[in-house]
Design a protein around this motif. Structure first.
Motif, PDB file in Angstrom:
ATOM      1  N   TYR A  54     -34.887 -11.506  30.668  1.00  0.00           N
ATOM      2  CA  TYR A  54     -35.939 -12.238  29.962  1.00  0.00           C
ATOM      3  C   TYR A  54     -36.867 -11.269  29.250  1.00  0.00           C
ATOM      4  CZ  TYR A  54     -34.610 -16.588  32.195  1.00  0.00           C
ATOM      5  OH  TYR A  54     -33.930 -17.709  32.575  1.00  0.00           O
ATOM      6  N   ARG A  55     -37.382 -11.711  28.118  1.00  0.00           N
ATOM      7  CA  ARG A  55     -38.379 -10.912  27.387  1.00  0.00           C
ATOM      8  C   ARG A  55     -39.608 -11.780  27.144  1.00  0.00           C
ATOM      9  NH1 ARG A  55     -38.558 -12.248  21.915  1.00  0.00           N
ATOM     10  NH2 ARG A  55     -36.864 -13.630  21.304  1.00  0.00           N
ATOM     11  N   HIS A  56     -40.745 -11.114  27.088  1.00  0.00           N
ATOM     12  CA  HIS A  56     -41.985 -11.845  26.834  1.00  0.00           C
ATOM     13  C   HIS A  56     -42.072 -12.149  25.331  1.00  0.00           C
ATOM     14  CE1 HIS A  56     -46.355 -12.561  26.540  1.00  0.00           C
ATOM     15  NE2 HIS A  56     -46.129 -13.154  27.693  1.00  0.00           N
ATOM     16  N   VAL A  57     -42.311 -13.400  24.988  1.00  0.00           N
ATOM     17  CA  VAL A  57     -42.331 -13.793  23.585  1.00  0.00           C
ATOM     18  C   VAL A  57     -43.745 -14.108  23.091  1.00  0.00           C
ATOM     19  CG1 VAL A  57     -39.950 -14.579  23.515  1.00  0.00           C
ATOM     20  CG2 VAL A  57     -41.739 -16.188  24.179  1.00  0.00           C
ATOM     21  N   GLY A  58     -44.746 -13.819  23.892  1.00  0.00           N
ATOM     22  CA  GLY A  58     -46.123 -14.022  23.447  1.00  0.00           C
ATOM     23  C   GLY A  58     -46.708 -15.327  23.912  1.00  0.00           C
ATOM     24  N   GLU A  59     -47.922 -15.516  23.483  1.00  0.00           N
ATOM     25  CA  GLU A  59     -48.687 -16.699  23.897  1.00  0.00           C
ATOM     26  C   GLU A  59     -48.226 -17.950  23.183  1.00  0.00           C
ATOM     27  OE1 GLU A  59     -50.689 -16.399  26.504  1.00  0.00           O
ATOM     28  OE2 GLU A  59     -50.127 -14.319  26.490  1.00  0.00           O
ATOM     29  N   ASN A 109     -44.186 -17.765  29.137  1.00  0.00           N
ATOM     30  CA  ASN A 109     -43.748 -17.391  27.789  1.00  0.00           C
ATOM     31  C   ASN A 109     -42.721 -16.269  27.748  1.00  0.00           C
ATOM     32  OD1 ASN A 109     -45.418 -19.340  26.506  1.00  0.00           O
ATOM     33  ND2 ASN A 109     -47.161 -18.007  26.892  1.00  0.00           N
ATOM     34  N   PHE A 110     -41.792 -16.295  28.677  1.00  0.00           N
ATOM     35  CA  PHE A 110     -40.633 -15.420  28.626  1.00  0.00           C
ATOM     36  C   PHE A 110     -39.450 -16.265  28.180  1.00  0.00           C
ATOM     37  CE2 PHE A 110     -43.337 -12.866  31.212  1.00  0.00           C
ATOM     38  CZ  PHE A 110     -42.850 -11.567  31.179  1.00  0.00           C
ATOM     39  N   ALA A 111     -38.569 -15.672  27.422  1.00  0.00           N
ATOM     40  CA  ALA A 111     -37.360 -16.367  26.983  1.00  0.00           C
ATOM     41  C   ALA A 111     -36.144 -15.543  27.388  1.00  0.00           C
ATOM     42  CB  ALA A 111     -37.378 -16.555  25.472  1.00  0.00           C
ATOM     43  N   TYR A 125     -38.247 -19.683  41.876  1.00  0.00           N
ATOM     44  CA  TYR A 125     -39.522 -19.234  41.328  1.00  0.00           C
ATOM     45  C   TYR A 125     -39.374 -18.414  40.050  1.00  0.00           C
ATOM     46  CZ  TYR A 125     -42.278 -20.485  45.451  1.00  0.00           C
ATOM     47  OH  TYR A 125     -42.921 -21.155  46.450  1.00  0.00           O
ATOM     48  N   PHE A 126     -38.510 -17.438  40.061  1.00  0.00           N
ATOM     49  CA  PHE A 126     -38.461 -16.500  38.940  1.00  0.00           C
ATOM     50  C   PHE A 126     -38.209 -17.170  37.596  1.00  0.00           C
ATOM     51  CE2 PHE A 126     -37.359 -12.850  41.937  1.00  0.00           C
ATOM     52  CZ  PHE A 126     -38.640 -12.358  41.905  1.00  0.00           C
ATOM     53  N   ILE A 127     -37.151 -17.914  37.471  1.00  0.00           N
ATOM     54  CA  ILE A 127     -36.836 -18.524  36.182  1.00  0.00           C
ATOM     55  C   ILE A 127     -37.933 -19.498  35.769  1.00  0.00           C
ATOM     56  CG2 ILE A 127     -35.257 -20.064  34.972  1.00  0.00           C
ATOM     57  CD1 ILE A 127     -32.985 -18.660  36.473  1.00  0.00           C
ATOM     58  N   ASP A 128     -38.376 -20.341  36.676  1.00  0.00           N
ATOM     59  CA  ASP A 128     -39.435 -21.305  36.341  1.00  0.00           C
ATOM     60  C   ASP A 128     -40.715 -20.603  35.913  1.00  0.00           C
ATOM     61  OD1 ASP A 128     -37.667 -23.298  36.998  1.00  0.00           O
ATOM     62  OD2 ASP A 128     -38.514 -23.642  38.995  1.00  0.00           O
ATOM     63  N   LEU A 129     -41.128 -19.585  36.660  1.00  0.00           N
ATOM     64  CA  LEU A 129     -42.381 -18.905  36.332  1.00  0.00           C
ATOM     65  C   LEU A 129     -42.283 -18.095  35.049  1.00  0.00           C
ATOM     66  CD1 LEU A 129     -43.626 -17.802  39.844  1.00  0.00           C
ATOM     67  CD2 LEU A 129     -44.504 -19.637  38.407  1.00  0.00           C
ATOM     68  N   TYR A 130     -41.195 -17.398  34.841  1.00  0.00           N
ATOM     69  CA  TYR A 130     -41.081 -16.614  33.612  1.00  0.00           C
ATOM     70  C   TYR A 130     -41.048 -17.519  32.380  1.00  0.00           C
ATOM     71  CZ  TYR A 130     -40.776 -12.287  36.170  1.00  0.00           C
ATOM     72  OH  TYR A 130     -41.074 -11.219  36.974  1.00  0.00           O
TER      73      TYR A 130
END
Length: 130
Positions: free
Chosen positions: A125-130, A65-67, A56-61
Motif C-alpha cells: 500500500y502507498r499513501h495517496v494523501g488526504e 488514505n492508502f491505496a 485491522y491492517f487493510i481496513d485501517l490503511y
C-alpha cells in the motif's frame, strides 16, 4: 532518523515511540520522521492474536488514505500473511530489495525479494494523501 537509529528501537507490544514499538508502531514512527505524517492509532486495544478476529491492517490503511499498489518503492507499506493468510505483520519498504520491520528482537531489515518474506507477502500500500 538514519537506518541505524531505527535499528536501535526495541520491540514493545503496542509501543508507539522510539523507546519501544511493535510493527504498526514502527510504521507510525517512520511516517512521522520521514514524511511528516502522523498516522492515527488503533482506537481499541488489541490482543496478541488480533489478526484472527479482524483485518485491522487493510481496513485501517484504506481508511487512512492508502491505496493498494504493485509499486514497491521507499515508504510504501508491505503487509505479510500470517498462518490464516490474512495480513498480520507490516513493514515499510526501504528500496527495491529490503524492508524495515519489528521482530521480537527489535527493529530489523530483511529482503522481501526471496526466502520466507517473499513467500509471505500479502499486499503493498502507498499513501495517496488526504
Amino acid at each position: 532518523m538514519t537506518i541505524i537509529d531505527y535499528l536501535q528501537i526495541p520491540y514493545r507490544h503496542q509501543g508507539r515511540d522510539t523507546k519501544g514499538a511493535d510493527c504498526f508502531g514502527l510504521i507510525r514512527i517512520f511516517y512521522e520522521q520521514e514524511l511528516g505524517l502522523l498516522l492515527p492509532d488503533f482506537t481499541e486495544d488489541y490482543t496478541q492474536e488480533w489478526w484472527k478476529e479482524k483485518n485491522y491492517f487493510i481496513d485501517l490503511y484504506r481508511q487512512w488514505n492508502f491505496a493498494q499498489t504493485s509499486e514497491r518503492k521507499r515508504g510504501n507499506v508491505i503487509l505479510f500473511k500470517n498462518t490464516n493468510s490474512t495480513p498480520g505483520h507490516v513493514g515499510v519498504i526501504l528500496n527495491d530489495e529490503s524492508f524495515l520491520h519489528m521482530s521480537r528482537e527489535g527493529c530489523e531489515t530483511h529482503s522481501y525479494t526471496y526466502g520466507v518474506w517473499a513467500r509471505q507477502i500479502h499486499s503493498v500500500y502507498r499513501h495517496v494523501g488526504e
